[in-house]
Design a protein around this motif. Structure first.
Motif, short mmCIF file in Angstrom:
data_model
loop_
_atom_site.label_atom_id
_atom_site.label_comp_id
_atom_site.label_asym_id
_atom_site.label_seq_id
_atom_site.Cartn_x
_atom_site.Cartn_y
_atom_site.Cartn_z
N PHE A 1 23.22 20.70 47.94
CA PHE A 1 22.03 20.34 47.18
C PHE A 1 21.95 18.83 46.97
CE2 PHE A 1 22.49 24.81 45.90
CZ PHE A 1 21.20 25.25 46.14
N ASP A 2 23.10 18.22 46.67
CA ASP A 2 23.11 16.77 46.46
C ASP A 2 22.66 16.03 47.72
OD1 ASP A 2 24.15 17.35 43.95
OD2 ASP A 2 26.23 16.98 44.57
N SER B 1 18.95 16.71 48.63
CA SER B 1 18.11 15.99 47.69
C SER B 1 18.01 14.51 48.05
CB SER B 1 18.67 16.15 46.26
OG SER B 1 18.03 15.28 45.37
N ASP C 1 14.68 12.94 49.35
CA ASP C 1 14.14 12.45 48.09
C ASP C 1 13.37 13.55 47.36
OD1 ASP C 1 13.91 10.58 46.13
OD2 ASP C 1 12.12 9.62 46.96
N VAL C 2 14.00 14.73 47.28
CA VAL C 2 13.48 15.86 46.51
C VAL C 2 14.42 16.06 45.32
CG1 VAL C 2 12.96 18.33 46.54
CG2 VAL C 2 12.58 16.95 48.59
N PRO C 3 13.90 16.20 44.10
CA PRO C 3 14.80 16.37 42.94
C PRO C 3 15.79 17.51 43.15
CG PRO C 3 12.55 16.01 42.19
CD PRO C 3 12.48 16.19 43.68
N ARG C 4 17.04 17.20 42.94
CA ARG C 4 18.10 18.18 43.18
C ARG C 4 17.92 19.44 42.35
NH1 ARG C 4 22.35 20.77 40.06
NH2 ARG C 4 24.14 21.10 41.43
N LEU D 1 15.33 21.85 43.67
CA LEU D 1 15.83 22.69 44.77
C LEU D 1 16.63 23.87 44.24
CD1 LEU D 1 17.08 20.00 47.32
CD2 LEU D 1 15.18 21.59 47.66
N ALA E 1 14.45 21.51 51.57
CA ALA E 1 14.16 20.15 51.10
C ALA E 1 13.21 19.44 52.05
CB ALA E 1 15.46 19.37 50.96
N ARG F 1 9.53 18.07 50.98
CA ARG F 1 9.19 16.64 51.13
C ARG F 1 7.92 16.49 51.97
NH1 ARG F 1 11.15 11.36 51.35
NH2 ARG F 1 9.31 10.11 51.92
#
Length: 460
Positions: free
Chosen positions: A52-53, A56, A60-63, A66, A126, A130
């Motif tokens: 996930f980290d 993300s 550039d998608v908030p972790r 997700l 992700a 995005r």
């Protein structure tokens, strides 16, 4: 090919991400008990938190967004690579001909990896989110605002109707507001977040999808596609003799949306949400939903879906049991259906059924007690040396604590099972009392008038 990084944060994470993707098909060594961190290495086929980290940072998608989508879709479970009832794959529910194909195009990863490898599945989701954000005009600054992701999230759910799209997105944002910890250790802390719904702000909320049902007042009304059921005039045209219990093998909003897809060729009369027992009707009771896989039973039954998967008992909440049983109780009264297991049946019990739902985790004893208005077969008084008695999720001290009951409280006992041997005010016993769904207390701390098993109370 993985597209070039678009931000400094993404460039810093790219090396780790490429290593992660490269290692997708390689064996993974199990961490030793001393070094394992349950919040970083989920069990049972879930991805490490680093997936996930990295996803993300890469897109550039908030972790936490997700994680919340994965939790809403599947409780972050890969389900051994098997697709959901609506054709979604993996913990992020990538759907063939839609998000799965988009993810393959955007990431360059093979569809097989996106379907079956947890880290690839998260990465694909992700990438799709995005792309939706870019198409919605979100700038780098906009992407830092969780509230502005509402539109992309609603689109990710794939609903054809605006009320169902809002239902899907609001479910994700409710999780972000309240926070949660998954069974696999992923944690999302609650925070104040204001969803920017745009045009969906004028759409009825998920507590009233469309208009309310005329058949069952507590239910919202979100009609299935007319391609997915048969118009009739029951009970005049066909007697209603059965209630058939199903599991959605998917999420609440996703299942309602699937019934609205003309290609589904399936529907149910009602669907219940796991978290709070909310219910939506998709087919009028007078009409014949296509749910049982047997035309005779379709014509003679009401089909009730329940959010979740047969292999994960975490979905089987007390709120859902109680709300569903209230509907079944109402239906049996309305149509004169006997309140017994010959007439309130599982999908698996329909002649010729190829499905196994509601599965072995469905508690028929408890459900039928609720249908028949039984609030508890036995009862007892709690006695502890401290202020409260721990309530556990199973019959033993090895199960997690999920609450407590106060000393002196009277508890209803629905069934009993053997578990961990415990010594308490009433002796030493391995008998445990179930006082609610996934709620257990040791019998050694409950005064029931009997030692051990109580006559008349069923074994769980």
């Amino acid at each position: 090919m993985i597209p070039a990084p678009t931000s400094r944060r993404a460039r810093l994470a790219l090396g780790g991400l490429l290593a992660l993707v490269t290692a997708l098909s390689a064996p993974v060594a199990a961490a030793s008990p001393a070094s394992a961190d349950p919040s970083r290495a989920p069990a049972g086929g879930g991805p490490p938190a680093s997936a996930f980290d990295a996803a993300s940072a890469r897109y550039d998608v908030p972790r936490d967004l997700l994680v919340a989508i994965g939790y809403a879709e599947t409780r972050l479970d890969m389900h051994a690579g098997t697709p959901s009832a609506s054709g979604g794959h993996g913990l992020m529910h990538l759907v063939h001909t839609r998000t799965l194909d988009e993810a393959a195009s955007l990431t360059g990863l093979a569809p097989a990896a996106l379907r079956t490898e947890p880290a690839a599945n998260v990465l694909g989701a992700a990438a799709v989110l995005r792309a939706y954000a870019d198409q919605a005009g979100l700038t780098a600054t906009g992407r830092d605002d969780l509230g502005r992701w509402y539109g992309p999230v609603a689109r990710y759910g794939g609903a054809r109707e605006a009320p169902t799209a809002r239902l899907y997105a609001d479910t994700v944002y409710d999780l972000l507001r309240t926070g949660f910890t998954s069974e696999r250790g992923e944690r999302v802390a609650g925070r104040a977040v204001v969803p920017q719904r745009g045009a969906l702000e004028r759409t009825p909320s998920p507590d009233g999808v469309g208009i309310l049902s005329t058949d069952y007042p507590p239910a919202a009304w979100a009609p299935a596609s007319t391609s997915n059921y048969t118009v009739a005039s029951r009970p005049g045209s066909h007697p209603v003799n059965y209630v058939v219990i199903h599991m959605t093998q998917g999420s609440y909003a996703g299942s309602i949306s699937w019934f609205q897809n003309p290609a589904a060729q399936v529907s149910a009369h009602y669907t219940f949400r796991s978290s709070d027992g909310a219910v939506t009707q998709s087919v009028r009771e007078k009409d014949i939903a296509w749910h049982a896989g047997n035309w005779t039973y379709n014509t003679q039954s009401i089909g009730i879906e329940h959010e979740g998967y047969v292999d994960n008992p975490a979905w089987f909440t007390d709120a859902m049991y109680r709300a569903s049983a209230a509907l079944t109780r109402s239906l049996t009264a309305k149509y004169g259906i006997p309140r017994d297991r010959a007439h309130v049946i599982g999908h698996v019990e329909v002649p010729g059924a190829t499905h196994t739902d509601p599965g072995p985790n469905w508690n028929w004893t408890y459900y039928m007690q609720l249908v028949n208005g039984v609030t508890g077969i036995g009862s007892g008084t709690v006695n502890t040396s401290s202020a409260n008695l721990n309530v556990r999720s199973g019959p033993g001290t090895g199960y997690p604590v999920v609450g407590s009951v106060a000393a002196g409280a009277t508890v209803s006992i629905y069934c009993q099972a053997a578990g961990t041997t415990v010594s308490g005010p009433y002796g030493t016993s391995n008998v445990w009392n179930r006082i609610g769904t996934n709620r257990w207390v040791a019998d050694a701390y409950v005064l029931t008038g009997h030692s051990g098993y109580i006559p008349g109370v069923p074994r769980c």
